[in-house]
Design a protein around this motif. Structure first.
Motif, PDB file in Angstrom:
ATOM      1  N   HIS A 134       0.835  -1.158   0.041  1.00  7.35           N
ATOM      2  CA  HIS A 134       0.096  -0.012   0.093  1.00  7.35           C
ATOM      3  C   HIS A 134       0.862   1.357   0.010  1.00  7.35           C
ATOM      4  O   HIS A 134       1.859   1.235   0.591  1.00  7.35           O
TER       5      HIS A 134
ATOM      6  N   HIS B 110       0.363   4.984   1.222  1.00  5.22           N
ATOM      7  CA  HIS B 110      -0.949   6.133   1.810  1.00  5.22           C
ATOM      8  C   HIS B 110      -0.374   7.441   1.675  1.00  5.22           C
ATOM      9  O   HIS B 110       0.956   7.634   2.032  1.00  5.22           O
TER      10      HIS B 110
ATOM     11  N   HIS C 198       3.761   0.585   2.785  1.00 10.91           N
ATOM     12  CA  HIS C 198       3.929  -0.584   3.626  1.00 10.91           C
ATOM     13  C   HIS C 198       3.449  -1.651   2.850  1.00 10.91           C
ATOM     14  O   HIS C 198       2.561  -1.709   2.117  1.00 10.91           O
TER      15      HIS C 198
ATOM     16  N   HIS D 237       2.582  -1.562   9.482  1.00 12.15           N
ATOM     17  CA  HIS D 237       2.320  -0.359   9.426  1.00 12.15           C
ATOM     18  C   HIS D 237       3.312   0.415  10.141  1.00 12.15           C
ATOM     19  O   HIS D 237       3.585   1.463  10.054  1.00 12.15           O
TER      20      HIS D 237
HETATM   21 ZN    ZN Z   1      -2.567   0.479   4.299  1.00 10.44          ZN
END
Ligand code: ZN
Length: 206
Positions: free
Chosen positions: A81, A83, A153, A163
């Motif tokens: 991911h 962010h 992450h 995370h």
């Molecule tokens: Zn995430």
């Protein structure tokens, strides 16, 4: 010290707080008892905290309780991911980056989060991508972050570690409130899945 003070100290000792939390009573207690103590001009923590010994907290970092005998397999990472964090001053940069990503990459693009959501403490949006895309997306984000703070992450079977301890950051890091994240329970997918939902229309600049 009065008996009442002693009662407070006993009630609020760390062990006792653990019991209350376990019983789901702490919220009700906090709503009544602590407020009542403060109204009465008394510390809700009692008057003995200065005597508490300094004990070593349990490590929450993976692989540090005892040293691991071998490294973790990198193939435990199933996807990633990114962010992208922003605020009231930088949302237009986030909007441009959001558009650029959607035009160029086949990724799982999430909703706009205009308030803190999950472990993310500022507004954000995210996109999920495959391991195969990592070698393009990391340098692309490095050159196109527009100065925004970006958390990258991995997704393994340990969301808290993903995370907090397995992270890559673009530009700088910021707090991530992931300490309460738990490993998936029985019947849940072992690792978070990503399902690409964009339709790229622009050739990636090279
Ligand atoms: Zn995430």
């Amino acid at each position: 010290m009065s008996n009442e003070d002693q009662e407070w100290a006993d009630l609020l000792s760390p062990t006792r707080r653990g019991l209350l939390r376990g019983g789901g009573l702490l919220a009700a207690f906090a709503a009544s008892g602590i407020a009542a103590a403060q109204t009465a001009g008394k510390s809700p923590w009692g008057y003995e905290t200065y005597k508490e010994a300094t004990t070593q907290p349990r490590s929450v970092r993976p692989g540090e309780q005892t040293l691991p005998t071998r490294p973790r397999a990198y193939t435990d990472i199933k996807s990633y991911h990114a962010h992208i964090y922003f605020d009231e001053d930088t949302f237009q940069k986030a909007a441009l980056l959001h558009k650029w990503v959607a035009e160029r990459f086949e990724v799982e693009l999430g909703n706009w989060n205009l308030e803190p959501r999950g472990p993310h403490v500022t507004p954000s949006f995210y996109f999920g991508f495959s391991n195969e895309q990592l070698q393009v997306i990391v340098p692309w984000l490095q050159l196109n972050s527009l100065g925004l703070t970006i958390l990258i992450h991995p997704n393994t079977d340990d969301p808290r570690a993903d995370h907090l301890y397995y992270t890559l950051w673009v530009n700088r890091s910021q707090p991530v409130n992931a300490y309460a994240m738990k490993k998936p329970g029985p019947g849940e997918p072992a690792v978070e899945q990503i399902y690409p939902n964009t339709r790229p229309s622009v050739q990636l600049e090279t």
